[in-house]
Structure formats: C-alpha cells, structure tokens
Motif scaffolding. Structure first.
Motif, PDB file in Angstrom:
ATOM      1  N   GLN A 130       0.835  -1.212   0.000  1.00 22.37           N
ATOM      2  CA  GLN A 130       0.000   0.000   0.000  1.00 22.37           C
ATOM      3  C   GLN A 130       0.867   1.258   0.000  1.00 22.37           C
ATOM      4  OE1 GLN A 130      -3.898  -0.176   0.210  1.00 22.37           O
ATOM      5  NE2 GLN A 130      -2.926  -1.857  -0.919  1.00 22.37           N
ATOM      6  N   ASN A 131       1.853   1.289  -0.922  1.00 19.59           N
ATOM      7  CA  ASN A 131       2.819   2.383  -0.936  1.00 19.59           C
ATOM      8  C   ASN A 131       2.570   3.437  -2.004  1.00 19.59           C
ATOM      9  OD1 ASN A 131       4.346   1.560   1.220  1.00 19.59           O
ATOM     10  ND2 ASN A 131       5.842   0.432  -0.001  1.00 19.59           N
ATOM     11  N   ASN A 132       1.885   3.072  -3.112  1.00 22.48           N
ATOM     12  CA  ASN A 132       1.768   3.997  -4.229  1.00 22.48           C
ATOM     13  C   ASN A 132       0.336   3.995  -4.749  1.00 22.48           C
ATOM     14  OD1 ASN A 132       1.766   4.526  -7.282  1.00 22.48           O
ATOM     15  ND2 ASN A 132       3.804   5.249  -6.700  1.00 22.48           N
ATOM     16  N   GLY A 133      -0.269   5.170  -4.784  1.00 20.30           N
ATOM     17  CA  GLY A 133      -1.669   5.269  -5.166  1.00 20.30           C
ATOM     18  C   GLY A 133      -1.954   4.771  -6.572  1.00 20.30           C
ATOM     19  N   THR A 134      -1.063   5.111  -7.517  1.00 17.93           N
ATOM     20  CA  THR A 134      -1.254   4.668  -8.898  1.00 17.93           C
ATOM     21  C   THR A 134      -1.200   3.155  -9.009  1.00 17.93           C
ATOM     22  OG1 THR A 134      -0.266   6.724  -9.725  1.00 17.93           O
ATOM     23  CG2 THR A 134      -0.363   4.861 -11.252  1.00 17.93           C
ATOM     24  N   ASP A 135      -0.194   2.565  -8.366  1.00 15.25           N
ATOM     25  CA  ASP A 135      -0.049   1.110  -8.395  1.00 15.25           C
ATOM     26  C   ASP A 135      -1.213   0.422  -7.687  1.00 15.25           C
ATOM     27  OD1 ASP A 135       2.310   1.257  -9.814  1.00 15.25           O
ATOM     28  OD2 ASP A 135       3.542   1.354  -8.005  1.00 15.25           O
ATOM     29  N   ILE A 136      -1.666   1.008  -6.592  1.00 16.48           N
ATOM     30  CA  ILE A 136      -2.795   0.417  -5.852  1.00 16.48           C
ATOM     31  C   ILE A 136      -4.038   0.379  -6.739  1.00 16.48           C
ATOM     32  CG2 ILE A 136      -4.397   0.767  -3.929  1.00 16.48           C
ATOM     33  CD1 ILE A 136      -2.008   1.944  -2.346  1.00 16.48           C
ATOM     34  N   ASN A 137      -4.309   1.492  -7.435  1.00 15.69           N
ATOM     35  CA  ASN A 137      -5.483   1.557  -8.311  1.00 15.69           C
ATOM     36  C   ASN A 137      -5.372   0.565  -9.457  1.00 15.69           C
ATOM     37  OD1 ASN A 137      -6.661   3.596  -6.791  1.00 15.69           O
ATOM     38  ND2 ASN A 137      -5.716   5.235  -7.997  1.00 15.69           N
ATOM     39  N   PHE A 138      -4.158   0.476 -10.039  1.00 16.11           N
ATOM     40  CA  PHE A 138      -3.966  -0.452 -11.153  1.00 16.11           C
ATOM     41  C   PHE A 138      -4.238  -1.895 -10.727  1.00 16.11           C
ATOM     42  CE2 PHE A 138      -1.237  -3.630 -13.104  1.00 16.11           C
ATOM     43  CZ  PHE A 138      -1.623  -3.542 -14.443  1.00 16.11           C
ATOM     44  N   TRP A 139      -3.656  -2.302  -9.590  1.00 15.07           N
ATOM     45  CA  TRP A 139      -3.772  -3.698  -9.181  1.00 15.07           C
ATOM     46  C   TRP A 139      -5.176  -4.034  -8.672  1.00 15.07           C
ATOM     47  CZ3 TRP A 139      -1.047  -7.556 -10.709  1.00 15.07           C
ATOM     48  CH2 TRP A 139       0.236  -7.324 -11.196  1.00 15.07           C
ATOM     49  N   GLU A 140      -5.859  -3.088  -8.069  1.00 15.17           N
ATOM     50  CA  GLU A 140      -7.237  -3.340  -7.668  1.00 15.17           C
ATOM     51  C   GLU A 140      -8.100  -3.607  -8.904  1.00 15.17           C
ATOM     52  OE1 GLU A 140      -8.301  -3.875  -4.763  1.00 15.17           O
ATOM     53  OE2 GLU A 140      -6.658  -3.127  -3.524  1.00 15.17           O
TER      54      GLU A 140
END
Length: 329
Positions: free
Chosen positions: A24-34
């Motif tokens: 849960q470190n990067n907002g962009t990556d979190i959105n992509f993987w969700e």
C-alpha cells in the motif's frame, strides 16, 4: 505494466508495482492492481500467495556503525601506545581489553576484530543477511551462516566461508585487483558483480557482470564471462558444473530476502532451506521428495517459508526440534 503476463508467483514478486500494491505504498499502483485483480478473478489465489510472501519478508539487515568502529580503533591504538610505555602491565592490559572487546562483540552484531593480526571478520547466523561496505568502496551482501574476513589495511583481499554477493569497486587509476579466496579456489577481479557460495564442500561462482579469473587449487585457471556459472570441488579435483544461467535471479534472489525455485524437486529445494535456516530435513515418503516446486519463499522467516511451501506442493511440514518433517497430505 498492463501488457505483461502474470502466470507464476515469480511474475508478481519481480514486479515493483505489485510490491507497492501489497505494501500500500503507491496510489497509482494500488489503483492499477485493484482493477487488474477485479478483472482477473482466476488469479486470486496466486495473487494472495505472492502478497503473503511480500508481507512475510522481514528484512533486518544490520549495518556496522562506522563512528563506533573508528572510536574503538582509536582506543585500541591509545592502549597499544600505553602498553609500549609500561611493558610490565602487558598481560593485565590485554586481559582487560579482551573483556571490553567481548562486550563490543555483542553490541556490534556479527562484527569483530582479531587484534593480534588486525584481521576483521564479519559473521552471520542462520536466517540473517548482512550488508558490508569495504574500505575500498566495494559492497558485499553476506548470506546466512557465513563469514567474511580481511586484514584491516587490505580489504581488497577477502576470505569467504558460506555465501556472499560482491559488487566490487573498480580502481581505474591503479587497476588494483580484488581477490576472493575459498578452500577450493581464488577469484581475481578488477570490478564486477558476482555471487560465491562455498557451502556443500565446494565453491559455486556465478558472474553477473564484468570478468573474473578463477584460479583452482590444482593450479588450473579459467576465465568467466557474464551469465556463467561454475561449481568446483578441490576434494574431487574437478569442475562439477560449467554452464550459463538463463534466469540469473535464481542465483542471487537470496540477497533481496527470497529463495526462488524453478521446476526444482522438493528435495533439492529443501537443501536450500537447510542451508539458510539450519534445520535438518526429514522426508517421510519418496513421493514428496520428487514433487516439483516453482515459486518463491522468504529467506528470513521460517514460518512463512513453511506455509508457502505447504501451499505450493500440497505437503505437510512439521517443525520438531531442529528438524523439518515433510510428508504428503
């Protein structure tokens, strides 16, 4: 990122954006993987396994405090001068300093000096990884149950027992060599990255980049090129393996906190676990030994490691004393 295929645990573990999602470190990556997970429900199980491994990693790399080391050397030099002035107190002084040095050993975690010959030794326990910055600027990552020694004023010549990954600082002006010595051979290096493992009564060398000259105990020598892997035993007086490694991370993943297995028998995989954690391995059936495993397990958390292996190859692993007992479900 979206074009990459994710079919194995390794595919996820090698992706920095996936690690960011798990932590849960990067907002962009979190959105992509969700979004990706919601659209790939068939990958939910493997995603959870990879996430468990990342969250299970517990890096606790210990660094020697340079100021503390410098201070202790100044104290030592001052006491040596005092010893020269008052030779009659030699024995008493050495005993007192020995006691003080023993306390320093406990504080420094795996770092100590042998004062009689100015030799520096770094040691690691099972499940411990140690980062070392040598005086010449080279970096060494020392794997579990290993030791690295060198003389205080000559850090470009080291003795290794166990396993270590080296990133040697190239001396362009002086073209100074860097030497690694084991019971089987010596490595002559100018500036390069490579892995050396002396466990199992042999020496394995994997060259990541640069060039290396190997000098075997029998007098032979051999030049290595990047991607090369050589295993040599002085006891058997021969090269056991000489090949190129197609997936180099298999040989060096340990320095980042994981052990990777690629279509390896569980028996061979557990040999790595034995080396890393110090447990004896006991198989209760032949079928378990020959089961193939592909994936990653943490190199510093035995409980997470056991859980990952049990899920991957459908076995039961029981810790009993200093043994790991394995059987099919």
């Amino acid at each position: 990122m979206s074009k990459k295929k994710y079919n194995t645990i390794n595919d996820f573990l090698e992706d920095a954006s996936f690690e960011n999602w798990a932590l849960q470190n990067n907002g962009t990556d979190i959105n992509f993987w969700e979004f990706w997970i919601a659209n790939n429900p068939d990958k939910e199980e493997i995603v959870n396994k990879a996430k468990d491994l990342i969250l299970g990693f517990s890096f606790d790399k210990k660094f020697v405090n340079k100021e503390k080391v410098a201070l202790e050397w100044k104290k030592l030099e001052a006491k040596i001068q005092a010893k020269k002035i008052a030779p009659k107190r030699k024995v008493r002084f050495l005993r007192q300093f020995s006691a003080a040095a023993s306390i320093l050993l406990l504080i420094s975690l795996s770092f100590y000096f042998t004062n009689s010959d100015d030799k520096v030794t770094h040691k690691t326990d099972f499940g411990e990884i140690l980062n070392i910055k040598l005086q010449d600027g080279s970096d060494v990552t020392l794997n579990s149950n290993s030791s690295l020694s060198y003389y205080k004023n000559e850090s470009r010549k080291v003795w290794l027992t166990g396993e270590a990954f080296f990133q040697v600082d190239k001396k362009v002006v002086t073209n100074a060599k860097f030497w690694v010595l084991t019971d089987d051979l010596s490595l002559e290096v100018y500036g390069t990255s490579f892995n050396v493992n002396t466990k199992k009564k042999k020496t394995d060398v994997y060259l990541e980049e640069g060039n290396i000259w190997l000098k075997f105990k029998n007098g032979d020598d051999k030049k290595m090129i990047p991607g090369g892997y050589i295993s040599y035993s002085s006891k058997k007086n021969k090269i056991l393996e000489d090949k190129n490694i197609l997936n180099p991370i298999i040989k060096t993943s340990w320095k980042n906190g994981s052990l990777l297995f690629e279509n390896l028998s569980l028996e061979k995989a557990m040999e790595k676990i034995e080396e890393n954690y110090g447990y004896s391995i006991v198989f209760k059936d032949e079928k378990s030994k020959n089961t193939l495993i592909t994936g990653a397990v943490p190199s510093k958390n035995i409980d997470i490691c056991i859980k990952a292996i049990e899920k991957s190859v459908d076995v039961i692993i029981i810790k009993k004393g200093d043994s790991l007992i394995i059987r099919k479900k």
